[in-house]
Design an enzyme around this catalytic site. Sequence first.
Site, short mmCIF file in Angstrom:
data_model
loop_
_atom_site.label_atom_id
_atom_site.label_comp_id
_atom_site.label_asym_id
_atom_site.label_seq_id
_atom_site.Cartn_x
_atom_site.Cartn_y
_atom_site.Cartn_z
N GLU A 236 0.77 -1.18 -0.05
CA GLU A 236 -0.05 0.02 -0.16
C GLU A 236 1.00 1.58 0.19
O GLU A 236 1.66 1.40 0.90
CB GLU A 236 -0.88 0.09 1.21
CG GLU A 236 -1.72 -1.37 1.40
CD GLU A 236 -2.69 -1.27 0.36
OE1 GLU A 236 -3.23 -0.56 0.12
OE2 GLU A 236 -2.54 -2.57 -0.19
N CYS A 273 -1.90 9.01 3.83
CA CYS A 273 -2.06 8.44 2.67
C CYS A 273 -3.16 8.93 1.79
O CYS A 273 -3.42 8.70 0.68
CB CYS A 273 -1.71 7.04 2.56
SG CYS A 273 -3.11 6.14 3.56
P1 NAP Z 1 8.90 4.09 3.85
O1 NAP Z 1 10.08 4.97 4.12
O2 NAP Z 1 8.78 3.45 2.67
O3 NAP Z 1 9.13 2.96 5.06
C1 NAP Z 1 8.21 1.98 5.57
C2 NAP Z 1 9.21 0.73 5.71
O4 NAP Z 1 9.65 0.06 4.62
C3 NAP Z 1 10.41 0.82 6.84
O5 NAP Z 1 10.42 -0.30 7.70
C4 NAP Z 1 11.60 0.99 5.95
O6 NAP Z 1 12.68 0.51 6.20
C5 NAP Z 1 11.31 -0.02 4.57
N1 NAP Z 1 11.75 0.00 3.53
C6 NAP Z 1 11.57 1.30 2.82
N2 NAP Z 1 12.37 1.26 1.72
C7 NAP Z 1 12.85 -0.10 1.69
C8 NAP Z 1 14.12 -0.63 0.89
N3 NAP Z 1 14.24 -0.18 -0.35
N4 NAP Z 1 14.36 -1.96 1.08
C9 NAP Z 1 13.87 -2.55 2.50
N5 NAP Z 1 13.03 -1.67 3.27
C10 NAP Z 1 12.54 -0.53 2.89
O7 NAP Z 1 7.73 4.88 4.31
P2 NAP Z 1 7.32 5.74 5.48
O8 NAP Z 1 8.05 7.02 5.35
O9 NAP Z 1 7.39 5.19 6.59
O10 NAP Z 1 5.55 6.29 5.52
C11 NAP Z 1 5.33 7.34 4.69
C12 NAP Z 1 4.50 6.75 3.24
O11 NAP Z 1 3.53 5.87 3.66
C13 NAP Z 1 3.82 7.86 2.72
O12 NAP Z 1 4.21 8.04 1.45
C14 NAP Z 1 2.21 7.58 3.06
O13 NAP Z 1 1.61 8.07 1.80
C15 NAP Z 1 2.59 6.02 2.66
N6 NAP Z 1 1.34 5.50 3.52
C16 NAP Z 1 0.43 4.55 2.81
C17 NAP Z 1 -0.49 3.90 3.40
C18 NAP Z 1 -1.47 3.10 2.68
O14 NAP Z 1 -2.30 2.57 3.05
N7 NAP Z 1 -1.38 3.27 1.03
C19 NAP Z 1 -0.69 4.38 4.64
C20 NAP Z 1 0.14 5.05 5.52
C21 NAP Z 1 1.09 5.60 4.74
P3 NAP Z 1 13.61 0.95 7.35
O15 NAP Z 1 13.00 0.97 8.76
O16 NAP Z 1 14.92 0.30 7.37
O17 NAP Z 1 13.61 2.58 6.95
#
Ligand code: NAP
Length: 500
Positions: A236, A273
């Site tokens: 998501e 989001c």
């Molecule tokens: P994020 O930076 O993508 O991090 C989410 C998780 O994924 C973290 O545990 C991160 O690891 C891991 N991760 C990210 N990139 C990775 C990679 N290349 N390889 C391995 N692991 C990776 O997201 P966020 O900043 O926490 O959240 C904000 C985003 O979430 C916004 O874009 C928002 O719109 C979206 N969001 C979407 C929804 C939905 O339902 N669609 C709901 C809420 C939020 P690390 O722990 O090591 O950093």
Amino acid sequence: MKTVISNNEQTKELVNLVLQGASEAFNTYRNIPGDRKADFLNSIAAEIELLGTSLITQAMAETHLGPERLMGERTRTCAQLRAFADMVKEGSWVEACIDGALPDRKPLPKPDMRKMFIPLGPVIVFGAANFPFAYSTAGGDTASALAAGCPVIVKAHPGHLKTSSLVAGCIQRAALKNNIPSQVFQHIEKTDFDTGQALVLHPLTEAVGFTGSFAGGYALYKMAVNRDRPIPVFAEMSSVNPVCILPEIIRKQAKGIAEKLANAVTGSMGQFCTKPGLQLLIEEEGFEDYLEALRHKFSTAQPAALLHEGIASTFYKRRNESIGTEGVKLEMSSSLKASVQEGYPSLISVSASDFIRQKTLHEEVFGPFTLIIKCRDKKELLEVIRSLHGQLTATIIGTTQELQNNRDIIDALTDKAGRIIINGVPTGLEVCPSTVHGGPFPATTDSRFTAVGISSVKRFVRPQCYQNFPSELLPNELKDENPLGIRRMVNGSWEDPGKK
Ligand code: NAP
């Protein structure tokens, strides 16, 4: 099991240990009856509630989110766990289907065929920074996977590591109290990408639930599909949630609509989001009044701390990129000064043609930011909608007559989003069995599923057919006598267990 990985050399070995444990636990957990799984899920909710204010205080310290917002999110998280508990206790969710044998059928006899959903196996869960409860450790991904019968490994989010650890403790205590194998739930506290990637790539991993950025979700998705044995990743990701506001309603209610939209963009510093990041309007009478009302709301909007440094720096980078894009006009920023850690409420505008040709404007700016798209006429407005990526939500605001007269706009928006809203705002998601929190790529990696609501369990199961099985080898759900009293399709008709 709580695993703290200290360095890279150990990562592979420990990820292997974690997956071995999950795989063994799966053999037991998959056969635990629904009522015991329900007790486990209900216990997790009770344990989370028992933590009381200490959990809220910890989450506030790590995320800068306010107490009311966090208490609401905790309530939603516990309600989700209980909804899945009710679902597995009742049991019909497996969609049992029985087609009895017809040994005398000509020209060939028909075998006995029976079908139901079964769990996939160990699931890796990645939570998001902005939802420390509902989309994290004991959030919808974990609750639905546990309900399905899958062991879960949560990769804790570095933005709320201690909160995640407290919630993980609740799940571990609930497992102990309900005699559930401890490795049905494991919590990995490690803040690097390597660990998450090693979990996704491990051969015993069967599926991934991810909530977060497009960059993160898509990177993990590509890894999973390029494995020797590809596995599903239900990611998501980001969404800009277009809101289409029709001319007649703007002439009548410019101020009221501007207030609603401004609040939806700046509430919780726009860190949802479902934040409305695009507003599509036709430049007719009333448009200027609407823009002026919005400018006023943005100029008085109060900056506040963003979730963490990374979110803050990405917000400013993306905001400035958008403002610097050809044809973009900065309409208003908050007149109150923001620090580098704080979100800076910002309103920009651009013409439809400039928007359509510049793809960076189509991407999410996570934070208190929204873009007005000025369309000359309805034709251009439809072109804008058709140029958009897939979305979690799309909204249309109009008078009753306008909505009736613009079914083509409603259809165009429906093609783009998992949830379409009339005369409301997309933030503040109602969680119930009809909820769809999903949508066409890149909002998610698989638009056929929802991440919220009890049908999200379908992400972590697959249909299994049993041909010519003797009764004693069949799962209880598929035995002729229907010992669980569930709703089933039998020889083409719904069986009503109440009539037995
Ligand atoms: P994020 O930076 O993508 O991090 C989410 C998780 O994924 C973290 O545990 C991160 O690891 C891991 N991760 C990210 N990139 C990775 C990679 N290349 N390889 C391995 N692991 C990776 O997201 P966020 O900043 O926490 O959240 C904000 C985003 O979430 C916004 O874009 C928002 O719109 C979206 N969001 C979407 C929804 C939905 O339902 N669609 C709901 C809420 C939020 P690390 O722990 O090591 O950093």
